[in-house]
Design an enzyme around this catalytic site. Structure first.
Site, PDB file in Angstrom:
ATOM      1  N   LYS A  66       0.800  -1.224   0.000  1.00 44.12           N
ATOM      2  CA  LYS A  66       0.000   0.000   0.000  1.00 44.12           C
ATOM      3  C   LYS A  66       0.837   1.281   0.000  1.00 44.12           C
ATOM      4  O   LYS A  66       0.376   2.320  -0.496  1.00 44.12           O
ATOM      5  CB  LYS A  66      -0.966   0.007   1.185  1.00 44.12           C
ATOM      6  CG  LYS A  66      -2.095  -1.007   1.058  1.00 44.12           C
ATOM      7  CD  LYS A  66      -3.110  -0.836   2.171  1.00 44.12           C
ATOM      8  CE  LYS A  66      -4.257  -1.821   2.044  1.00 44.12           C
ATOM      9  NZ  LYS A  66      -5.301  -1.594   3.064  1.00 44.12           N
ATOM     10  N   ASN A  87      -4.702   2.039  -1.745  1.00 47.16           N
ATOM     11  CA  ASN A  87      -5.298   0.699  -1.815  1.00 47.16           C
ATOM     12  C   ASN A  87      -6.111   0.489  -3.087  1.00 47.16           C
ATOM     13  O   ASN A  87      -6.704  -0.562  -3.277  1.00 47.16           O
ATOM     14  CB  ASN A  87      -6.193   0.431  -0.588  1.00 47.16           C
ATOM     15  CG  ASN A  87      -7.538   1.126  -0.694  1.00 47.16           C
ATOM     16  OD1 ASN A  87      -7.636   2.275  -1.130  1.00 47.16           O
ATOM     17  ND2 ASN A  87      -8.598   0.440  -0.298  1.00 47.16           N
ATOM     18  N   ASP A 108     -10.034   3.115   1.912  1.00 48.68           N
ATOM     19  CA  ASP A 108     -10.191   2.475   3.222  1.00 48.68           C
ATOM     20  C   ASP A 108     -10.881   3.396   4.225  1.00 48.68           C
ATOM     21  O   ASP A 108     -11.761   2.975   4.979  1.00 48.68           O
ATOM     22  CB  ASP A 108      -8.834   2.044   3.781  1.00 48.68           C
ATOM     23  CG  ASP A 108      -8.315   0.764   3.155  1.00 48.68           C
ATOM     24  OD1 ASP A 108      -9.144  -0.042   2.679  1.00 48.68           O
ATOM     25  OD2 ASP A 108      -7.088   0.565   3.147  1.00 48.68           O
ATOM     26  N   GLY A 134      -0.145   0.728   9.806  1.00 49.96           N
ATOM     27  CA  GLY A 134      -0.727   1.205   8.566  1.00 49.96           C
ATOM     28  C   GLY A 134      -2.233   1.213   8.560  1.00 49.96           C
ATOM     29  O   GLY A 134      -2.863   2.111   7.995  1.00 49.96           O
ATOM     30  N   ALA A 135      -2.860   0.223   9.192  1.00 49.72           N
ATOM     31  CA  ALA A 135      -4.321   0.148   9.198  1.00 49.72           C
ATOM     32  C   ALA A 135      -4.941   1.325   9.945  1.00 49.72           C
ATOM     33  O   ALA A 135      -6.045   1.773   9.620  1.00 49.72           O
ATOM     34  CB  ALA A 135      -4.779  -1.167   9.814  1.00 49.72           C
ATOM     35  N   TYR A 223     -12.049  -9.152   9.282  1.00 55.32           N
ATOM     36  CA  TYR A 223     -13.360  -9.448   8.709  1.00 55.32           C
ATOM     37  C   TYR A 223     -13.691 -10.933   8.624  1.00 55.32           C
ATOM     38  O   TYR A 223     -14.851 -11.285   8.409  1.00 55.32           O
ATOM     39  CB  TYR A 223     -13.500  -8.823   7.313  1.00 55.32           C
ATOM     40  CG  TYR A 223     -12.563  -9.374   6.264  1.00 55.32           C
ATOM     41  CD1 TYR A 223     -12.854 -10.546   5.570  1.00 55.32           C
ATOM     42  CD2 TYR A 223     -11.392  -8.702   5.943  1.00 55.32           C
ATOM     43  CE1 TYR A 223     -12.005 -11.045   4.595  1.00 55.32           C
ATOM     44  CE2 TYR A 223     -10.531  -9.182   4.964  1.00 55.32           C
ATOM     45  CZ  TYR A 223     -10.841 -10.349   4.299  1.00 55.32           C
ATOM     46  OH  TYR A 223      -9.999 -10.838   3.343  1.00 55.32           O
TER      47      TYR A 223
END
Length: 283
Positions: A66, A87, A108, A134-135, A223
């Site tokens: 990413k 992304n 995102d 990063g998330a 998820y």
């Protein structure tokens, strides 16, 4: 001629993007399919250039590419520039020059905000984000855009040098966790702990989820299963949200960028659920 889209990662076998996007293409009559591409880091730039040159409809980008894929972009949309990660790639042909521009997007953050809204929390006043990797970047960007007061709790606070004001970072200690979750409207686990069973249990034991306000929405970006933290929150009577909504909404934003069409959210959600069920059964 059937066009192709791609999802790029290393590894890539875990990605549910082909199932989600192929269902959307079928539902809207778009003659396209998505292919999962396992791309080693040293082949990333060449792969993007090849996709741009062969009429690729668009590409999703997942870990670990990413940030590195930004070097392949002709330009960056504002969210991607702010977040420092891409992304989604949009390929725009210029007939006059015979070249194709590669526009880097980050869907995102918008996906996370849309998932919150769908869960009934469009503008959380106070948000606590666990993790500074990063998330967390896209999540924080989305929350600041919603006007939330944002606190990031990190085991390595120095890793949050990217954090924009007015968000703040706090050290991961029992006292800090107890203090910040006590006023949270939403608690977001943006760590990777949920990908490892032992780390998942350890994080759940560390975060005092029962000290959140009764209506606090406890969320995870994972998820494919309910994390231990979400299970504890559910047992404590707190509303919970896993990462499926964010995944579908970020994919929906990418679909619209590539096709110009409204995304069939219900179809995409059903496709993700079916794919996760298939994997759980080992099919």
């Amino acid at each position: 001629m059937t066009r192709h889209a791609a999802v790029l990662g290393w590894p890539i076998g875990h990605s549910a993007s082909p199932a989600i996007h192929d269902a959307a293409f079928r539902a809207t009559g778009v003659d396209a399919v998505m292919r999962a591409r396992a791309v080693p880091p040293d082949e990333l730039l060449a792969t993007v250039a090849a996709l741009a040159g062969d009429g690729c409809l668009g590409a999703s980008v997942t870990v670990p590419h990413k940030q590195a894929v930004m070097a392949a972009c002709t330009s960056l949309a504002a969210p991607a520039a702010r977040i420092g990660a891409v992304n989604c790639l949009q390929f725009v042909a210029a007939a006059a020059t015979g070249t194709t521009a590669v526009i880097g997007h980050n869907t995102d953050g918008a996906g996370f905000a849309a998932a919150l809204a769908a869960a009934g929390l469009a503008r959380p006043a106070v948000a606590v984000v666990l993790g500074a990797g990063g998330a967390a970047r896209a999540v924080v960007d989305a929350l600041l855009g919603l006007g939330s007061q944002v606190t990031v709790v990190a085991r390595r606070p120095e890793a949050a040098d990217w954090l924009p004001a007015p968000a703040v970072v706090r050290a991961w200690t029992p006292a800090v966790l107890a203090e910040v979750v006590a006023t949270a409207a939403v608690l977001i686990d943006a760590t990777s702990a949920g990908l490892d069973a032992a780390a998942d249990r350890q994080l759940a034991a560390t975060v005092p989820v029962t000290q959140t306000p009764p209506g606090c929405l406890v969320t995870s970006l994972i998820y494919h299963h309910a994390t231990a933290l979400l299970e504890l929150a559910d047992h404590a009577g707190r509303p919970t949200l896993d990462g499926r909504g964010m995944l579908v909404h970020q994919a929906a934003a990418a679909f619209t960028l590539w096709t110009g069409l409204p995304a069939p959210l219900a179809v995409m959600t059903a496709a993700l659920d079916a794919e996760l069920t298939r994997r759980a059964r080992g099919a």
